[in-house]
Enzyme design. Structure first.
Site, PDB file in Angstrom:
ATOM      1  N   HIS A 126      34.646  46.512  28.219  1.00  0.00           N
ATOM      2  CA  HIS A 126      35.687  45.597  28.694  1.00  0.00           C
ATOM      3  C   HIS A 126      35.668  45.509  30.214  1.00  0.00           C
ATOM      4  O   HIS A 126      35.729  44.415  30.793  1.00  0.00           O
ATOM      5  CB  HIS A 126      37.050  46.102  28.201  1.00  0.00           C
ATOM      6  CG  HIS A 126      38.228  45.386  28.757  1.00  0.00           C
ATOM      7  ND1 HIS A 126      38.889  44.388  28.079  1.00  0.00           N
ATOM      8  CD2 HIS A 126      38.882  45.525  29.942  1.00  0.00           C
ATOM      9  CE1 HIS A 126      39.897  43.944  28.815  1.00  0.00           C
ATOM     10  NE2 HIS A 126      39.911  44.627  29.947  1.00  0.00           N
ATOM     11  N   GLU A 127      35.567  46.655  30.880  1.00  0.00           N
ATOM     12  CA  GLU A 127      35.566  46.661  32.347  1.00  0.00           C
ATOM     13  C   GLU A 127      34.309  46.008  32.907  1.00  0.00           C
ATOM     14  O   GLU A 127      34.371  45.275  33.904  1.00  0.00           O
ATOM     15  CB  GLU A 127      35.707  48.098  32.869  1.00  0.00           C
ATOM     16  CG  GLU A 127      36.971  48.809  32.428  1.00  0.00           C
ATOM     17  CD  GLU A 127      38.238  48.030  32.747  1.00  0.00           C
ATOM     18  OE1 GLU A 127      38.238  47.224  33.703  1.00  0.00           O
ATOM     19  OE2 GLU A 127      39.234  48.224  32.025  1.00  0.00           O
ATOM     20  N   HIS A 130      34.800  42.308  32.902  1.00  0.00           N
ATOM     21  CA  HIS A 130      35.554  41.761  34.035  1.00  0.00           C
ATOM     22  C   HIS A 130      34.627  41.424  35.203  1.00  0.00           C
ATOM     23  O   HIS A 130      34.779  40.394  35.856  1.00  0.00           O
ATOM     24  CB  HIS A 130      36.599  42.780  34.516  1.00  0.00           C
ATOM     25  CG  HIS A 130      37.866  42.772  33.727  1.00  0.00           C
ATOM     26  ND1 HIS A 130      38.597  41.635  33.473  1.00  0.00           N
ATOM     27  CD2 HIS A 130      38.566  43.789  33.155  1.00  0.00           C
ATOM     28  CE1 HIS A 130      39.685  41.943  32.778  1.00  0.00           C
ATOM     29  NE2 HIS A 130      39.681  43.235  32.565  1.00  0.00           N
ATOM     30  N   GLU A 182      41.869  39.165  30.379  1.00  0.00           N
ATOM     31  CA  GLU A 182      41.876  40.344  29.518  1.00  0.00           C
ATOM     32  C   GLU A 182      41.262  40.027  28.156  1.00  0.00           C
ATOM     33  O   GLU A 182      40.456  40.802  27.627  1.00  0.00           O
ATOM     34  CB  GLU A 182      43.306  40.867  29.354  1.00  0.00           C
ATOM     35  CG  GLU A 182      43.911  41.447  30.621  1.00  0.00           C
ATOM     36  CD  GLU A 182      43.110  42.618  31.160  1.00  0.00           C
ATOM     37  OE1 GLU A 182      42.582  43.417  30.352  1.00  0.00           O
ATOM     38  OE2 GLU A 182      42.996  42.743  32.384  1.00  0.00           O
TER      39      GLU A 182
END
Length: 260
Positions: A126-127, A130, A182
């Site tokens: 997920h990071e 980003h 997100e």
């Protein structure tokens, strides 16, 4: 022309000249060049390392980096990151973050929540999402529009800049973009972890664990994050494709042996 209409017109013009698309095909407003964003992220991360204790334990660092390297091996990044840096911070909050320039911070407090390598892979993927989707650039670009351009950003301290790059505004025009970021990072992270050989179904278990923490949470309409239930529903909607990627990865011998 009132202020709202003027802002809307300004945004429309900027969209015409600066719009690109994210890895999922979402239209983006990107006003800052990648090298400048990477430098901003690098400076903010250096300041955070000065202010927050770093976990030096060999086992935990080997474990976290094993997961990161497995995921980076299947990640396509066009932001110009020369090499990624991962730091495990001694912080009891169940969190992780990423900044432009390939800077990833993992709090020790996430480890009791992300209880398996697959669950931590969901967090880290997920990071990474980003960063490769240039979400920090979008936030900075939006900040330029709402707060008077790059000169306003230059007055922000390095510590606050980390918030601009990774948190965005809590209310107002930036709020919907933050929730979009997100959700998009969840989708990208799901694909990354599956391609790396981590079971994507563990991403849902991760959010079950997060939800079980309880505590006071803002209503989704006032939050920069989707609710836990929304995230799990969205992840499940993408699970069939992710499982195909996972099975393909396993057939290629991608079985990360990351253990704490």
């Amino acid at each position: 022309m009132n202020r709202f209409l003027l802002l809307s017109f300004h945004c429309f013009v900027l969209l015409l000249i600066s719009c690109q698309t994210s890895p999922t095909g979402r239209r983006q407003l990107l006003l800052v060049k990648d090298p400048e964003m990477n430098e901003m992220g690098t400076q903010a991360f250096a300041e955070m390392k000065k202010q927050t204790p770093i976990e030096r334990g060999e086992a935990v660092n080997r474990y976290v980096n094993c997961i990161v390297q497995a995921e980076l091996a299947v990640t396509e990044d066009s932001t110009g990151v020369a090499s990624w840096e991962v730091v495990v911070f001694k912080d009891s909050t169940p969190n992780a973050f990423a900044l432009p320039g390939g800077k990833i911070g993992v709090h020790t407090g996430i480890l009791p929540v992300a209880k398996t390598p697959g669950q931590l892979a969901a967090v880290i993927g997920h990071e990474i999402g980003h960063v490769i989707a240039r979400h920090g650039n979008e936030r900075v670009s939006q900040n330029q529009i709402t707060n008077g351009g790059m000169e306003a950003l230059k007055t922000i301290g390095k510590g606050d800049m980390a918030g601009v790059l990774g948190a965005g505004a809590k209310f107002g025009v930036l709020l919907p973009y933050s929730r979009a970021h997100e959700s998009e990072a969840d989708y990208i992270g799901l694909e990354i972890m599956a391609k790396a050989g981590f079971n994507p179904e563990e991403s849902v278990t991760l959010w079950e664990n997060m939800s079980a923490l309880g505590g006071s949470k803002s209503a989704e309409i006032l939050s920069t994050h989707p609710s836990d239930e929304t995230r799990m529903t969205q992840l499940k909607s993408k699970m069939s494709d992710a499982l195909q990627l996972f099975n393909s990865a396993k057939s290629q011998g991608k079985v990360p042996g990351c253990r704490l």
